[in-house]
Design an enzyme around this catalytic site. Structure first.
Site, PDB file in Angstrom:
ATOM      1  N   ARG A 103      -7.898  -0.107   1.166  1.00 19.40           N
ATOM      2  CA  ARG A 103      -7.728   1.348   1.309  1.00 19.40           C
ATOM      3  C   ARG A 103      -8.456   1.737   2.579  1.00 19.40           C
ATOM      4  NH1 ARG A 103      -8.374   6.124  -3.076  1.00 19.40           N
ATOM      5  NH2 ARG A 103      -6.301   5.310  -3.469  1.00 19.40           N
ATOM      6  N   HIS A 130       1.074   5.672   0.615  1.00 16.58           N
ATOM      7  CA  HIS A 130       0.412   5.273  -0.638  1.00 16.58           C
ATOM      8  C   HIS A 130       1.479   4.601  -1.519  1.00 16.58           C
ATOM      9  CE1 HIS A 130      -2.535   4.959  -3.617  1.00 16.58           C
ATOM     10  NE2 HIS A 130      -2.741   6.216  -3.950  1.00 16.58           N
ATOM     11  N   GLN A 133       1.155   3.930  -5.416  1.00 16.11           N
ATOM     12  CA  GLN A 133       1.240   5.150  -6.221  1.00 16.11           C
ATOM     13  C   GLN A 133       2.701   5.527  -6.482  1.00 16.11           C
ATOM     14  OE1 GLN A 133      -1.513   7.264  -7.400  1.00 16.11           O
ATOM     15  NE2 GLN A 133       0.228   7.889  -8.647  1.00 16.11           N
ATOM     16  N   ASP A 221       0.247  17.154  -4.513  1.00 16.41           N
ATOM     17  CA  ASP A 221      -1.003  16.441  -4.221  1.00 16.41           C
ATOM     18  C   ASP A 221      -1.976  17.480  -3.657  1.00 16.41           C
ATOM     19  OD1 ASP A 221      -2.867  14.460  -3.649  1.00 16.41           O
ATOM     20  OD2 ASP A 221      -1.777  13.623  -1.952  1.00 16.41           O
ATOM     21  N   CYS A 261      -0.623  12.554  -8.271  1.00 17.17           N
ATOM     22  CA  CYS A 261      -1.250  11.232  -8.203  1.00 17.17           C
ATOM     23  C   CYS A 261      -2.706  11.259  -8.661  1.00 17.17           C
ATOM     24  CB  CYS A 261      -1.142  10.676  -6.782  1.00 17.17           C
ATOM     25  SG  CYS A 261      -1.991  11.667  -5.535  1.00 17.17           S
ATOM     26  N   ARG A 289      -0.396   2.924 -12.935  1.00 20.65           N
ATOM     27  CA  ARG A 289      -0.941   2.235 -11.753  1.00 20.65           C
ATOM     28  C   ARG A 289      -1.325   0.804 -12.130  1.00 20.65           C
ATOM     29  NH1 ARG A 289      -3.329   5.103  -7.622  1.00 20.65           N
ATOM     30  NH2 ARG A 289      -3.423   3.051  -6.634  1.00 20.65           N
TER      31      ARG A 289
HETATM   32  N1  NVA Z   1      -3.348  12.422  -0.276  1.00 20.19           N
HETATM   33  C1  NVA Z   1      -4.528  12.023  -1.012  1.00 20.19           C
HETATM   34  C2  NVA Z   1      -4.168  11.026  -2.057  1.00 20.19           C
HETATM   35  C3  NVA Z   1      -5.322  10.576  -2.922  1.00 20.19           C
HETATM   36  C4  NVA Z   1      -4.935   9.551  -3.934  1.00 20.19           C
HETATM   37  C5  NVA Z   1      -5.564  11.464  -0.051  1.00 20.19           C
HETATM   38  O1  NVA Z   1      -5.181  10.710   0.859  1.00 20.19           O
HETATM   39  O2  NVA Z   1      -6.737  11.785  -0.184  1.00 20.19           O
HETATM   40  N1   CP Z   2      -4.250   8.285  -7.053  1.00 20.84           N
HETATM   41  C1   CP Z   2      -5.234   7.510  -6.531  1.00 20.84           C
HETATM   42  O1   CP Z   2      -5.000   6.674  -5.656  1.00 20.84           O
HETATM   43  O2   CP Z   2      -6.447   7.749  -7.083  1.00 20.84           O
HETATM   44  P1   CP Z   2      -7.848   7.211  -6.530  1.00 20.84           P
HETATM   45  O3   CP Z   2      -8.099   7.898  -5.214  1.00 20.84           O
HETATM   46  O4   CP Z   2      -8.821   7.600  -7.595  1.00 20.84           O
HETATM   47  O5   CP Z   2      -7.765   5.721  -6.360  1.00 20.84           O
END
Ligand code: NVA
Ligand code: CP
Length: 307
Positions: A103, A130, A133, A221, A261, A289
């Protein structure tokens, strides 16, 4: 040849649907307590440069259930945080582990990691995409609705990593998608252009009402993603009117499902009453997930270990 899971459009619909089939089987086995050690003795390195609850836990638990082991590595406590080049990290990790989930911020960095690793790399979220997801989201829709490809999907909110991945999904799977974003918060222009070239059925609008009318699957989101926290206040102004609430959901199909998500900012992009209400499949989505990522890991890592 090893294969990575960096974005949905690197895969065909048939390959992704095969992952859904495997996921269905693994979910049944998980619920029944039937061992399914497809990755016996294998190790997944999990590199995090951003926070996570679901991604970290579901990958770690998933590897354990597959008979393997997961290493949690925060970039700050490794030499990556002190500037060790990604290409060196990639080669070193390839000698110890069987797969990498990362990540991070930049899609280019993850592409370099994949290029320089001899083991499969999985995208656990970048600023651009993502994909794990969206796989969990689609699997959840399939569990709740028939003929998932004939449904009308809509995205309400920021043109962020989730929106970009939904655009890729519409292109790969061929379903109808409406994307409603405020002016100035559009999805990535190159991704939009590629989807258009591939003949994807996508409507882009600045009007959430137009996007949601008659839709079967509603998705949103947070308005400020990780790394954009200092834009929170200006985004709250720009996104007023983009909240998924009772009034907006009333315009969708009467049997629509609502997804997020997570983590959610309740009362901003979505209300409590929708998260807790009869249309919400948000917590099934979160659970999936685990099951979907097990199918992704098994597909990538079993294949790699056979070669
Ligand atoms: N768009 C959000 C998704 C988190 C799972 C982010 O990147 O923070
Ligand atoms: N939806 C998701 O990726 O959650 P986290 O940021 O908690 O991993």
């Amino acid at each position: 040849m090893k294969k990575d899971f960096l974005c949905l459009s690197d895969w065909t619909r048939e390959e992704l649907e095969a992952m859904f089939d495997l996921c269905r089987d693994l979910k049944v086995k998980t619920k029944a307590g039937t061992p399914h050690h497809l990755l016996d003795g294998q190790t997944l390195a999990m590199i995090f440069e951003k926070s996570s609850t679901r991604t970290r836990i579901s990958f770690e638990v998933g590897m354990f259930q597959l008979g393997g082991h997961a290493l949690f590595l925060h970039s700050e406590t490794t030499q990556m945080g002190r500037g060790e080049p990604i290409r060196d990290t990639a080669r070193v990790m390839s000698g110890y582990c069987d797969g990498i989930m990362i990540r991070t911020f930049s899609q280019t960095a993850i592409e370099e990691l994949a290029r320089m690793s001899s083991i499969p790399v999985i995208n656990g979220l970048t600023d651009m995409y993502h994909p794990c997801q969206i796989m969990a989201d689609l699997f959840t829709v399939i569990e709740h609705k028939e003929n998932y490809r004939d449904l009308k999907y809509c995205w309400i909110g920021d043109g962020n990593n989730m929106a970009n991945s939904w655009i890729n999904a519409a292109s790969v799977f061929g379903f109808e998608l409406r994307v409603a974003t405020p002016i100035g918060y559009d999805p990535d222009a190159e991704i939009v252009a590629r989807a258009e070239k591939a003949g994807a059925k996508i409507l882009y609008t600045n009007d959430p009402v137009e996007a949601v009318r008659g839709a079967d699957v509603l998705n949103t989101d947070v308005w400020a993603s990780m790394g954009q926290e200092n834009e929170q206040q200006e985004r709250e102004k720009a996104f007023a009117g983009y909240q998924i609430n009772d009034e907006l959901v009333a315009l969708a199909d009467k049997d629509c499902v609502v997804m997020h998500c997570l983590p959610a900012h309740r009362g901003e992009e979505i209300t409590d009453s929708i998260i807790e209400g009869r249309h919400s499949i948000i917590f099934d989505e979160a659970e999936n997930r685990l099951h979907v990522q097990k199918a992704i890991m098994a597909t990538l890592m079993e294949r790699a270990s056979c070669n």
